[in-house]
Write an enzyme that holds these catalytic residues in place. Sequence first.
Site, PDB file in Angstrom:
ATOM      1  N   CYS A 272       0.762  -1.258   0.000  1.00 39.80           N
ATOM      2  CA  CYS A 272       0.000   0.000   0.000  1.00 39.80           C
ATOM      3  C   CYS A 272       0.787   1.300   0.000  1.00 39.80           C
ATOM      4  O   CYS A 272       0.393   2.241  -0.687  1.00 39.80           O
ATOM      5  CB  CYS A 272      -0.977  -0.015   1.160  1.00 39.80           C
ATOM      6  N   PHE A 273       1.872   1.401   0.761  1.00 36.90           N
ATOM      7  CA  PHE A 273       2.529   2.715   0.888  1.00 36.90           C
ATOM      8  C   PHE A 273       2.867   3.304  -0.492  1.00 36.90           C
ATOM      9  O   PHE A 273       2.489   4.421  -0.809  1.00 36.90           O
ATOM     10  CB  PHE A 273       3.801   2.600   1.734  1.00 36.90           C
TER      11      PHE A 273
HETATM   12  P1  NAD Z   1      -6.026  -8.499  -1.678  1.00 31.99           P
HETATM   13  O1  NAD Z   1      -5.491  -8.561  -3.051  1.00 31.99           O
HETATM   14  O2  NAD Z   1      -5.409  -9.308  -0.597  1.00 31.99           O
HETATM   15  O3  NAD Z   1      -7.588  -8.879  -1.700  1.00 31.99           O
HETATM   16  C1  NAD Z   1      -8.498  -8.403  -2.643  1.00 31.99           C
HETATM   17  C2  NAD Z   1      -9.452  -9.540  -3.007  1.00 31.99           C
HETATM   18  O4  NAD Z   1     -10.503  -9.040  -3.816  1.00 31.99           O
HETATM   19  C3  NAD Z   1      -8.785 -10.669  -3.798  1.00 31.99           C
HETATM   20  O5  NAD Z   1      -8.921 -11.885  -3.087  1.00 31.99           O
HETATM   21  C4  NAD Z   1      -9.556 -10.688  -5.138  1.00 31.99           C
HETATM   22  O6  NAD Z   1      -9.717 -11.981  -5.669  1.00 31.99           O
HETATM   23  C5  NAD Z   1     -10.884 -10.080  -4.723  1.00 31.99           C
HETATM   24  N1  NAD Z   1     -11.662  -9.520  -5.835  1.00 31.99           N
HETATM   25  C6  NAD Z   1     -11.241  -8.689  -6.823  1.00 31.99           C
HETATM   26  N2  NAD Z   1     -12.272  -8.384  -7.631  1.00 31.99           N
HETATM   27  C7  NAD Z   1     -13.363  -9.030  -7.152  1.00 31.99           C
HETATM   28  C8  NAD Z   1     -14.729  -9.103  -7.563  1.00 31.99           C
HETATM   29  N3  NAD Z   1     -15.179  -8.444  -8.629  1.00 31.99           N
HETATM   30  N4  NAD Z   1     -15.575  -9.870  -6.826  1.00 31.99           N
HETATM   31  C9  NAD Z   1     -15.134 -10.542  -5.749  1.00 31.99           C
HETATM   32  N5  NAD Z   1     -13.857 -10.512  -5.314  1.00 31.99           N
HETATM   33  C10 NAD Z   1     -12.983  -9.753  -6.009  1.00 31.99           C
HETATM   34  O7  NAD Z   1      -6.018  -6.962  -1.269  1.00 31.99           O
HETATM   35  P2  NAD Z   1      -5.989  -6.355   0.212  1.00 31.99           P
HETATM   36  O8  NAD Z   1      -4.588  -6.281   0.700  1.00 31.99           O
HETATM   37  O9  NAD Z   1      -7.028  -7.023   1.046  1.00 31.99           O
HETATM   38  O10 NAD Z   1      -6.432  -4.857  -0.083  1.00 31.99           O
HETATM   39  C11 NAD Z   1      -7.756  -4.540  -0.438  1.00 31.99           C
HETATM   40  C12 NAD Z   1      -7.934  -3.032  -0.348  1.00 31.99           C
HETATM   41  O11 NAD Z   1      -7.712  -2.599   0.993  1.00 31.99           O
HETATM   42  C13 NAD Z   1      -6.940  -2.243  -1.210  1.00 31.99           C
HETATM   43  O12 NAD Z   1      -7.594  -1.110  -1.706  1.00 31.99           O
HETATM   44  C14 NAD Z   1      -5.879  -1.815  -0.208  1.00 31.99           C
HETATM   45  O13 NAD Z   1      -5.253  -0.613  -0.590  1.00 31.99           O
HETATM   46  C15 NAD Z   1      -6.684  -1.608   1.052  1.00 31.99           C
HETATM   47  N6  NAD Z   1      -5.940  -1.785   2.321  1.00 31.99           N
HETATM   48  C16 NAD Z   1      -5.067  -2.817   2.469  1.00 31.99           C
HETATM   49  C17 NAD Z   1      -4.417  -3.008   3.685  1.00 31.99           C
HETATM   50  C18 NAD Z   1      -3.448  -4.136   3.909  1.00 31.99           C
HETATM   51  O14 NAD Z   1      -2.822  -4.175   4.957  1.00 31.99           O
HETATM   52  N7  NAD Z   1      -3.273  -5.070   2.987  1.00 31.99           N
HETATM   53  C19 NAD Z   1      -4.710  -2.156   4.753  1.00 31.99           C
HETATM   54  C20 NAD Z   1      -5.619  -1.117   4.568  1.00 31.99           C
HETATM   55  C21 NAD Z   1      -6.242  -0.948   3.343  1.00 31.99           C
HETATM   56  C1  UGA Z   2       0.432   0.359   6.601  1.00 35.25           C
HETATM   57  C2  UGA Z   2      -0.158   1.308   7.629  1.00 35.25           C
HETATM   58  O1  UGA Z   2       0.634   1.264   8.825  1.00 35.25           O
HETATM   59  C3  UGA Z   2      -1.601   0.936   7.942  1.00 35.25           C
HETATM   60  O2  UGA Z   2      -2.164   1.895   8.840  1.00 35.25           O
HETATM   61  C4  UGA Z   2      -2.407   0.899   6.648  1.00 35.25           C
HETATM   62  O3  UGA Z   2      -3.736   0.500   6.898  1.00 35.25           O
HETATM   63  C5  UGA Z   2      -1.757  -0.075   5.677  1.00 35.25           C
HETATM   64  O4  UGA Z   2      -0.380   0.331   5.436  1.00 35.25           O
HETATM   65  C6  UGA Z   2      -2.421  -0.121   4.332  1.00 35.25           C
HETATM   66  O5  UGA Z   2      -3.099   0.801   3.947  1.00 35.25           O
HETATM   67  O6  UGA Z   2      -2.146  -1.119   3.678  1.00 35.25           O
HETATM   68  P1  UGA Z   2       1.469  -2.079   6.662  1.00 35.25           P
HETATM   69  O7  UGA Z   2       1.990  -1.710   5.311  1.00 35.25           O
HETATM   70  O8  UGA Z   2       0.743  -3.354   6.806  1.00 35.25           O
HETATM   71  O9  UGA Z   2       0.481  -0.940   7.184  1.00 35.25           O
HETATM   72  O10 UGA Z   2       2.681  -2.112   7.702  1.00 35.25           O
HETATM   73  P2  UGA Z   2       3.545  -0.963   8.420  1.00 35.25           P
HETATM   74  O11 UGA Z   2       3.750  -1.347   9.817  1.00 35.25           O
HETATM   75  O12 UGA Z   2       3.005   0.386   8.172  1.00 35.25           O
HETATM   76  O13 UGA Z   2       4.953  -1.097   7.678  1.00 35.25           O
HETATM   77  C7  UGA Z   2       5.113  -0.714   6.334  1.00 35.25           C
HETATM   78  C8  UGA Z   2       6.562  -0.841   5.948  1.00 35.25           C
HETATM   79  O14 UGA Z   2       7.366   0.165   6.560  1.00 35.25           O
HETATM   80  C9  UGA Z   2       7.199  -2.182   6.356  1.00 35.25           C
HETATM   81  O15 UGA Z   2       8.036  -2.635   5.335  1.00 35.25           O
HETATM   82  C10 UGA Z   2       7.991  -1.814   7.597  1.00 35.25           C
HETATM   83  O16 UGA Z   2       9.056  -2.688   7.839  1.00 35.25           O
HETATM   84  C11 UGA Z   2       8.467  -0.421   7.231  1.00 35.25           C
HETATM   85  N1  UGA Z   2       8.800   0.416   8.412  1.00 35.25           N
HETATM   86  C12 UGA Z   2       7.838   0.765   9.295  1.00 35.25           C
HETATM   87  C13 UGA Z   2      10.106   0.856   8.581  1.00 35.25           C
HETATM   88  O17 UGA Z   2      10.998   0.551   7.764  1.00 35.25           O
HETATM   89  N2  UGA Z   2      10.402   1.640   9.672  1.00 35.25           N
HETATM   90  C14 UGA Z   2       9.461   2.001  10.572  1.00 35.25           C
HETATM   91  O18 UGA Z   2       9.811   2.720  11.539  1.00 35.25           O
HETATM   92  C15 UGA Z   2       8.157   1.547  10.389  1.00 35.25           C
END
Ligand code: NAD
Ligand code: UGA
Length: 457
Positions: A272-273
């Site tokens: 995500c970042f």
């Molecule tokens: P992911 O790829 O793990 O999961 C997404 C799922 O959606 C997949 O399993 C895919 O098969 C399914 N999908 C896609 N199109 C579909 C459809 N038409 N019908 C049904 N299923 C469908 O992704 P994720 O990491 O869970 O991220 C999802 C969203 O949440 C992204 O927008 C991401 O930016 C956001 N987000 C992720 C995190 C994280 O830590 N991974 C944290 C906060 C927000």
């Molecule tokens: C991050 C945010 O922390 C969540 O709040 C957000 O929901 C999520 O992205 C998202 O939108 O997907 P995540 O990527 O799961 O969560 O993990 P983090 O703990 O944020 O770490 C991100 C990366 O930064 C990792 O590779 C971590 O090792 C690195 N990091 C983090 C550093 O190198 N230094 C730090 O001090 C902190």
Amino acid sequence: MANVLCIGAGYVGGPTMAVIAKNCPGHRVVVVDINAEKIAAWNSERLPIYEPGLDEVVRTARGRNLFFSADIGPNIAEADIIFVSVNTPTKTFGHGAGRAADLQYWEKTARQILENSTSSKVVVEKSTLPVRTAQAMERILNSNDRGLHFDVVSNPEFLAEGTAIQDMEQPDRVLVGARQTASGREAMQAIVDIYAEWVPRERIITANLWSSELSKLVANAFLAQRVSSINAIANLCEKTEADVAEVAHAVGTDSRIGPRFLRASVGFGGSCFKKDILNLVYLCEHYGLPEVAAYWEQVVKMNEYQGTSFVQKMVAAMFNTVAGKRIALLGAAFKANTSDTRESPALAVCRGLLEERASVVITDPYALANAQADLGEQAEQVVFEPDPYVAARDAHAIAVLTEWSHFVELDYEAIFQSMVKPAFVFDGRNILDHKKLHAIGFNVYAVGKPPLTNFTA
Ligand code: NAD
Ligand code: UGA
């Protein structure tokens, strides 16, 4: 009782819905996905993702009021509230390629919802989306001539992988944004009511739709910016014999700055970042703000520099060549306590070392399968070894790339004995006891710290 549906059973959809189901036994929660294999895994004893505490939460609720299904249409028809948690990756084609969000999966769900709905619903944006996406969602959904009305609510997810369950059980805040109309407010209240089952009311923030959508991108941009800021300073530390851990401590004890997210490293990873900052950059450019776009883009550029310069420093330290040398990478996951390797700096370092023709071995407790898949064809040139002692045997160097706590506890005396001399440690996470390693005989290179070498000449 409400019928809650989540479309998308990934890293966010699965865990968030499991926690909602656990805390709201009165609601029926169904999670659907187009990937039937993933759904089968959610229904099995071996869940598709590793996340501490997830198994217990799923075990509590699954079969009671939590269900995983590949049957999307009928579940849409039955739902009152639909969370959409599909992937929103960076666009790889056409206008905005490499920056803008690819909204094709997102739009497909909107059309699926429309096609299968026989009653009005609340649709919740759980995925991270560009600001003003809700407007497009509303236009598609409300384009029907069946008298169905859809309210679109933004409820971005802030969980971090590795601490997802804790982050959701005790969130710093929950954010819910909606249109400030009567039906918008009603829809927002329905979502607030779900979280209020376990989250203190003062931690549930309500906002307008656009603020909510944008806040998610901004939160990730600020977090990533802190990592890039401390990494930038780590480079200066390496030139000046300052120690970045001491600098981070001295700076972070200022309560206005705070201590978290100041760990210098080989760079940030995760799905995500980078994607979210690039999306922010694209939006700024789109709205005619090139200077603002350039400011945020630098956070990503700094991160890329951190990964490539780490490899360059390894090569330079090892007498300017690693060709044919066995190098053990400790860690493949983008951070500890997850099996996720998306955008993992470990894999970037692996690719860089392969280009230098090193013989790379990767070890990781949970992420080897994902690492293998993510490396694609290059995986054929890499050895995947679950045992760190075997990985390090006959290696010229080990490099710590994920901060798994058990890497700290390894017997480095034994590892040193099994390695080619001179033996090198590159600590890309600054987690090891560098003085102790140096005393064992290692040449130690950390991030933002003076190297500790055993060379006499
Ligand atoms: P992911 O790829 O793990 O999961 C997404 C799922 O959606 C997949 O399993 C895919 O098969 C399914 N999908 C896609 N199109 C579909 C459809 N038409 N019908 C049904 N299923 C469908 O992704 P994720 O990491 O869970 O991220 C999802 C969203 O949440 C992204 O927008 C991401 O930016 C956001 N987000 C992720 C995190 C994280 O830590 N991974 C944290 C906060 C927000
Ligand atoms: C991050 C945010 O922390 C969540 O709040 C957000 O929901 C999520 O992205 C998202 O939108 O997907 P995540 O990527 O799961 O969560 O993990 P983090 O703990 O944020 O770490 C991100 C990366 O930064 C990792 O590779 C971590 O090792 C690195 N990091 C983090 C550093 O190198 N230094 C730090 O001090 C902190």
